[in-house]
Design a protein around this motif. Structure first.
Motif, PDB file in Angstrom:
ATOM      1  N   LEU A 253     -14.415 -58.370  68.500  1.00  0.00           N
ATOM      2  CA  LEU A 253     -15.037 -58.812  69.488  1.00  0.00           C
ATOM      3  C   LEU A 253     -14.812 -57.654  70.662  1.00  0.00           C
ATOM      4  O   LEU A 253     -13.483 -57.363  70.882  1.00  0.00           O
ATOM      5  CB  LEU A 253     -14.967 -60.141  70.184  1.00  0.00           C
ATOM      6  N   ILE A 254     -15.576 -57.105  71.516  1.00  0.00           N
ATOM      7  CA  ILE A 254     -15.305 -56.010  72.579  1.00  0.00           C
ATOM      8  C   ILE A 254     -15.831 -56.728  73.855  1.00  0.00           C
ATOM      9  O   ILE A 254     -17.279 -56.856  73.952  1.00  0.00           O
ATOM     10  CB  ILE A 254     -15.898 -54.862  72.093  1.00  0.00           C
ATOM     11  N   LEU A 269     -20.155 -57.852  69.392  1.00  0.00           N
ATOM     12  CA  LEU A 269     -19.527 -58.398  68.125  1.00  0.00           C
ATOM     13  C   LEU A 269     -19.896 -57.390  67.059  1.00  0.00           C
ATOM     14  O   LEU A 269     -21.198 -56.977  66.876  1.00  0.00           O
ATOM     15  CB  LEU A 269     -20.175 -59.640  67.885  1.00  0.00           C
ATOM     16  N   ARG A 270     -18.956 -56.755  66.428  1.00  0.00           N
ATOM     17  CA  ARG A 270     -18.899 -55.785  65.394  1.00  0.00           C
ATOM     18  C   ARG A 270     -18.487 -56.432  64.089  1.00  0.00           C
ATOM     19  O   ARG A 270     -17.369 -57.112  64.060  1.00  0.00           O
ATOM     20  CB  ARG A 270     -18.163 -54.562  65.767  1.00  0.00           C
ATOM     21  N   ASP A 271     -19.342 -56.362  62.965  1.00  0.00           N
ATOM     22  CA  ASP A 271     -18.827 -56.991  61.971  1.00  0.00           C
ATOM     23  C   ASP A 271     -19.557 -56.241  60.594  1.00  0.00           C
ATOM     24  O   ASP A 271     -20.153 -55.273  60.952  1.00  0.00           O
ATOM     25  CB  ASP A 271     -19.090 -58.402  61.937  1.00  0.00           C
ATOM     26  N   ALA A 272     -19.507 -56.826  59.511  1.00  0.00           N
ATOM     27  CA  ALA A 272     -20.173 -56.188  58.324  1.00  0.00           C
ATOM     28  C   ALA A 272     -21.743 -55.937  58.516  1.00  0.00           C
ATOM     29  O   ALA A 272     -22.235 -55.188  57.929  1.00  0.00           O
ATOM     30  CB  ALA A 272     -20.018 -56.980  57.006  1.00  0.00           C
ATOM     31  N   HIS A 276     -23.600 -56.171  67.337  1.00  0.00           N
ATOM     32  CA  HIS A 276     -24.623 -56.847  68.104  1.00  0.00           C
ATOM     33  C   HIS A 276     -23.937 -57.317  69.413  1.00  0.00           C
ATOM     34  O   HIS A 276     -22.878 -57.665  69.612  1.00  0.00           O
ATOM     35  CB  HIS A 276     -24.971 -58.280  67.412  1.00  0.00           C
ATOM     36  N   ALA A 277     -25.109 -57.148  70.587  1.00  0.00           N
ATOM     37  CA  ALA A 277     -24.931 -57.353  71.847  1.00  0.00           C
ATOM     38  C   ALA A 277     -24.873 -59.253  71.684  1.00  0.00           C
ATOM     39  O   ALA A 277     -25.743 -59.728  71.130  1.00  0.00           O
ATOM     40  CB  ALA A 277     -25.919 -57.036  72.887  1.00  0.00           C
ATOM     41  N   VAL A 278     -23.849 -59.751  72.480  1.00  0.00           N
ATOM     42  CA  VAL A 278     -24.163 -61.084  72.440  1.00  0.00           C
ATOM     43  C   VAL A 278     -24.297 -61.716  73.626  1.00  0.00           C
ATOM     44  O   VAL A 278     -23.875 -61.259  74.784  1.00  0.00           O
ATOM     45  CB  VAL A 278     -22.273 -61.854  72.110  1.00  0.00           C
TER      46      VAL A 278
END
Ligand code: NDP
Length: 343
Positions: A253-254, A269-272, A276-278
């Motif tokens: 999470l950034i 949120l960066r994941d597999a 994505h912008a939250v």
């Protein structure tokens, strides 16, 4: 006559720029009195903000029957004595961070408010940021899997208006640790719902602050959930930008541009699945704090940051100061004192 009259102890910049409006944003709340060590400063502040009464002593303000709650935003060395007096007068207390210069004093403040049956809160405004609330929610939901690391970017340039005691009066509790790291420790506690157990740190001084007062610090906290959190706080860096990163074993999470007084910044949120912008719905951080304090006064909730939170975040910040002094790791936790130990 407002439902809740506030007395402001301290004709300060934060009171002027954020807190008068934050109180007035709350239906039925108004600032009815202000106290300063200097009568002319109290009068000027009152005139500027349309506040009915100006006092040159805290005791005179506390004797004002229209004052139900106080907001303490004097220099840090004065918070303890003023909060003890407010509790003794039966006023609810919202106190600025750091609560005091020592954990012992901060514990006395919390115990005095508990014994007096008044609400006590610490003005750790970042808990009211929509961004930080979203980060806490996502971490708790497991959005990044097991949380492992955090990095807090909180190196800023102190505006000349608020340099003063922060950079030249050690006895007032200046320095980047009590000013900024205390917020960062509180954010880590809030986002992870975990407690710092120890700290390692190094400091810098003499760039802006008088030699002997740190104007920057880099610290690492170990939290009781195993997370290692790196904190960079400074008064001297104009272009770094602020933020927080939280890294887990399934995602990161950034929070960009979020370590600020203003309702700004974004969360990613960066994941597999990619990045994505939250979505977050920003709201005023200080008005949110007063709203939660107001609910607590009505017995319908808790302040965003309680007095106890103020003690724990102060203990973590003081551990950073201790680690800077000794070069060794310092314990960062605190055993809260029981009730009726305010003496
Ligand atoms: P200021 O320097 O503006 O005010 C602090 C005190 O200094 C005032 O209460 C006032 O004393 C005195 N003072 C104000 N103006 C003058 C002047 N021109 N000459 C001499 N003395 C003056 O501090 P801040 O508003 O920056 O900080 C106040 C408190 O709020 C601190 O505890 C700080 O840590 C906290 N803070 C919290 C923030 C947050 O977001 N939670 C952000 C900024 C600060 P008196 O009242 O006796 O007139």
């Amino acid at each position: 006559m407002p439902d809740v009259g506030w007395g402001f102890i301290g004709a300060s910049t934060i009171a002027r720029e954020h807190m008068v409006a934050a109180v007035r944003a709350q239906p039925g709340h108004d600032v009815v009195a202000v106290a300063s060590a200097r009568r002319e400063r109290a009068e000027a502040f009152a005139a500027e903000h349309g506040i009915a009464r100006a006092y040159d002593s805290v005791h005179a303000l506390l004797a004002d029957q229209a004052v139900k709650a106080v907001y303490v935003s004097t220099t840090n060395e004065r918070h303890c004595e003023q909060v003890l007096a407010a509790a003794a007068a039966g006023k609810h207390v919202l106190c600025e961070k750091p609560l005091a210069l020592s954990v012992d004093d901060a514990q006395r403040m919390v115990a005095a408010c508990r014994d007096a049956g008044v609400v006590m809160a610490t003005n750790h405004h970042l808990r009211n940021a929509a961004t930080h609330r979203k980060l806490r929610e996502l971490v708790a939901q497991g959005a990044i899997g097991r949380p492992l690391y955090a990095r807090v970017f909180h190196a800023v340039h102190l505006r000349p208006l608020v340099q003063g005691w922060r950079i030249d009066r050690p006895q007032a509790g200046g320095g980047a640790i009590l000013d900024i790291v205390v917020h960062d420790a509180d954010v880590l506690r809030f986002v992870f719902q975990a407690e710092p157990v120890r700290a390692l740190a190094m400091c810098q001084s003499g760039v802006m602050a008088r030699e002997g007062i740190e104007d920057g610090a880099m610290a690492v906290f170990e939290l009781d959930n195993g997370v290692l959190a790196q904190v960079h706080a400074a008064f001297t860096v104009p272009h770094a930008g602020t933020g927080i990163e939280i890294h887990g074993d399934r995602g990161s999470l950034i929070g960009r541009g979020v370590m600020t007084a203003h309702p700004v910044g974004d969360v990613l949120l960066r994941d597999a699945q990619g990045e994505h912008a939250v979505p977050v719905v920003h709201e005023n951080l200080y008005a949110g704090g007063v709203a939660r304090f107001s609910e607590a006064m009505r017995g319908a909730g808790r302040p965003a940051a309680t007095g106890e939170d103020g003690v724990r975040s102060l203990a973590a910040a003081l551990a950073v100061a201790e680690a800077c002094r000794t070069g060794a790791s310092a314990p960062a936790g605190v055993h809260m004192r029981p009730l009726s130990d305010a003496a």
